[in-house]
Design an enzyme around this catalytic site. Structure first.
Site, short mmCIF file in Angstrom:
data_model
loop_
_atom_site.label_atom_id
_atom_site.label_comp_id
_atom_site.label_asym_id
_atom_site.label_seq_id
_atom_site.Cartn_x
_atom_site.Cartn_y
_atom_site.Cartn_z
N HIS A 145 0.88 -1.16 0.00
CA HIS A 145 0.00 0.00 0.00
C HIS A 145 0.92 1.22 0.00
CE1 HIS A 145 -2.45 -2.99 2.28
NE2 HIS A 145 -3.47 -2.43 1.67
N ASP A 202 2.29 1.77 3.43
CA ASP A 202 3.18 0.76 4.02
C ASP A 202 4.62 1.25 3.84
OD1 ASP A 202 0.96 -0.86 4.33
OD2 ASP A 202 1.40 -2.10 2.57
N MET A 257 2.87 -5.37 -7.77
CA MET A 257 1.55 -4.76 -7.53
C MET A 257 1.64 -3.68 -6.46
SD MET A 257 -0.89 -4.97 -4.91
CE MET A 257 -1.63 -6.41 -4.15
N GLU A 306 -10.91 -5.93 -5.91
CA GLU A 306 -10.97 -6.98 -4.88
C GLU A 306 -12.25 -6.85 -4.06
OE1 GLU A 306 -7.45 -7.16 -2.47
OE2 GLU A 306 -8.45 -8.27 -0.87
N LYS A 349 -15.03 -7.99 -1.06
CA LYS A 349 -15.07 -8.53 0.30
C LYS A 349 -16.46 -8.28 0.85
CE LYS A 349 -12.46 -8.44 4.66
NZ LYS A 349 -11.43 -7.78 5.46
N GLU A 394 -10.03 -13.16 -3.44
CA GLU A 394 -9.28 -13.59 -2.23
C GLU A 394 -10.00 -14.77 -1.59
OE1 GLU A 394 -7.59 -10.73 0.45
OE2 GLU A 394 -8.30 -11.85 2.21
N HIS A 451 -12.10 -13.92 1.49
CA HIS A 451 -13.29 -13.10 1.25
C HIS A 451 -14.43 -13.95 0.67
CE1 HIS A 451 -10.56 -9.29 0.92
NE2 HIS A 451 -10.42 -9.95 2.07
N ASP A 499 -5.41 -13.20 -4.32
CA ASP A 499 -4.97 -13.12 -2.92
C ASP A 499 -5.20 -14.48 -2.28
OD1 ASP A 499 -4.19 -10.51 -3.15
OD2 ASP A 499 -5.63 -9.70 -1.70
N ASP A 550 -12.51 -12.27 10.24
CA ASP A 550 -11.57 -12.15 9.11
C ASP A 550 -10.19 -12.67 9.55
OD1 ASP A 550 -10.18 -11.32 6.88
OD2 ASP A 550 -10.46 -9.19 7.24
N ASP A 574 -7.34 -14.36 7.74
CA ASP A 574 -6.07 -14.19 7.02
C ASP A 574 -5.03 -15.25 7.39
OD1 ASP A 574 -6.86 -12.03 5.48
OD2 ASP A 574 -6.13 -10.54 6.92
N ASP A 626 -1.95 -12.92 0.83
CA ASP A 626 -2.46 -11.81 1.65
C ASP A 626 -2.89 -12.40 2.99
OD1 ASP A 626 -3.41 -9.50 2.66
OD2 ASP A 626 -5.12 -9.30 1.32
#
Ligand code: GCO
Ligand code: MN
Ligand code: MN
Length: 389
Positions: A57, A60, A91, A184, A186, A220, A223, A248, A258, A260, A290
């Site tokens: 991002h 980040d 990406m 993306e 979700k 993803e 998701h 993802d 959620d 991950d 991800d």
């Protein structure tokens, strides 16, 4: 000398976000449990575990209030760190959810200034990515959604989203950035309901854009599973439409928060069908993880987590090869795919084909009586996955 068949290599195109291995383990109930790593330290870690790419991002890497000069220096230093550690940046994406200004979403927010700030921020992320060589822009809505639908009509939200995506496509074209946009979906988190809840919703939205050829999806695992859906089916629809621009990979128990999790950690069988599909059709894009390490882990555990994602993918790829080469399975699949009685093909419509179909007499009872050995097929699959076949 024996080589590890499950060792990641650049041609596998395994990538991680700075926010994934860099996740310090904060959750809604507890503070960080791991020290925050700098982008350079994360690049070193990813190089060490054998990843091919690192994604980010905007924030980040570059703090939200950095000056242009600071931004340039940070991006340049990071580019050099990536080179040193043998990483590419395939990406980039935009953080449109952390800053309080985006508490009501970004591109779909009611306040035109918030919407404009969101688009400005995405342009900035595209500038950063272009400098680092990225060709894929992931767009995840973040807070594009609602707790109460009294806030706006949901069709207005879709129109606003379209305006923003159209604008950013033009920005990419006019700057010759050559981005492909991967949307993306979700279903929820961090909002109660997010707009564009599933990959299928985005596949319906894309043809309404000014530049549909530039826009695809980034499905993803977690998701789709949060929505109780089948990830492989979503991916297959995207693939068949020529829209699988990114993916993802992670894992998620259906019905939970959620999560991950490490790829394959919760539903190895679902992960197997997904890997088999990607490898069979020849998906050539990045395999992006991800996900993040359990909150119990320190730095070594984060490496275990990252290695585990890639290793599980490669093990499942090997299982897919075995599945396809297994004579009993091939025979069974061929048998299950075979027609059981003569019938007119559907094919292209014409008066003649329609007449032939109307007049054909089927042995419906025989069709209903046919036994389909899916139990055997699935057990053989399980035996491959459990390592006894
Ligand atoms: C999530 C999303 C994010 C996005 C990322 C890239 O559940 O938080 O999966 O991790 O993928 O923000 O846009
Ligand atoms: Mn997610
Ligand atoms: Mn994601």
């Amino acid at each position: 000398m024996t080589t590890d068949p499950f060792e990641p290599r650049p041609e596998h195109k395994f990538s991680f976000g700075l926010w994934t291995v860099g996740n310090p383990g904060r959750d809604p109930f507890g503070d960080p449990v791991r020290p925050r790593l700098s982008p350079g330290e994360i690049a070193a870690l990813l190089g060490e575990v054998g990843a091919w790419g690192v994604n980010l991002h905007d924030n980040d890497l570059v703090p939200i209030d950095a000056t242009p000069a600071e931004r340039d220096r940070i991006v340049r230093d990071f580019g050099q760190a990536c080179e040193r550690h043998g990483l590419v940046v395939p990406m980039v994406t935009t953080n449109l959810f952390t800053d309080p200004a985006f508490k009501d979403g970004a591109f779909t927010a009611n306040d035109p200034a918030v919407r404009a700030l969101g688009v400005q921020k995405a342009m900035g992320a595209m500038d950063i990515g272009a400098q680092l060589g990225a060709k894929i822009l992931v767009m995840w809505g973040g807070r594009e959604g609602t707790e109460t639908d009294g806030c706006r009509r949901p069709d207005v939200a879709i129109q606003r989203l379209r305006e923003a995506v159209n604008f950013l496509c033009e920005y990419s074209i006019s700057n010759k950035y050559d981005y492909r946009f991967a949307l993306e979906a979700k279903p929820n988190e961090p909002r109660s309901d997010l707009y564009m809840a599933t990959t299928g919703a985005y596949l319906g939205f894309i043809p309404t854009l000014d530049h549909p050829e530039l826009v695809g999806v980034n499905p993803e695992v977690a998701h789709e599973h949060m929505a109780g859906l089948n990830m492989t089916h979503a991916v297959a629809q995207a693939w068949e439409a020529g829209k699988l621009f990114h993916i993802d990979l992670n894992d998620q128990v259906i019905g939970r928060y959620d999560q991950d999790f490490r790829f394959g950690a919760a539903n190895p069988k679902a992960a197997f069908w997904l890997v088999k599909f990607l490898e069979e059709v020849g998906y050539a894009g990045p395999r992006h993880f991800d996900a993040h390490a359990y909150r119990t882990e320190g730095l070594e555990g984060v490496k275990d987590f990252a290695r585990g994602c890639m290793r599980t993918y490669l093990i499942l790829k090997d299982k897919a090869v075995r599945w396809i080469a297994d004579p009993e399975i091939s025979e069974l699949v061929a048998e299950l795919d075979r027609g059981s009685q003569p019938s007119p093909p559907i094919g292209q419509y014409s008066d003649a084909t329609a007449r032939a179909l109307r007049e054909h007499r089927f042995d419906r009872q025989a069709l209903g009586a046919r036994e389909l050995a899916y139990e055997r097929l699935d057990q053989l699959t399980i035996e491959i996955l459990l390592g006894v076949r």
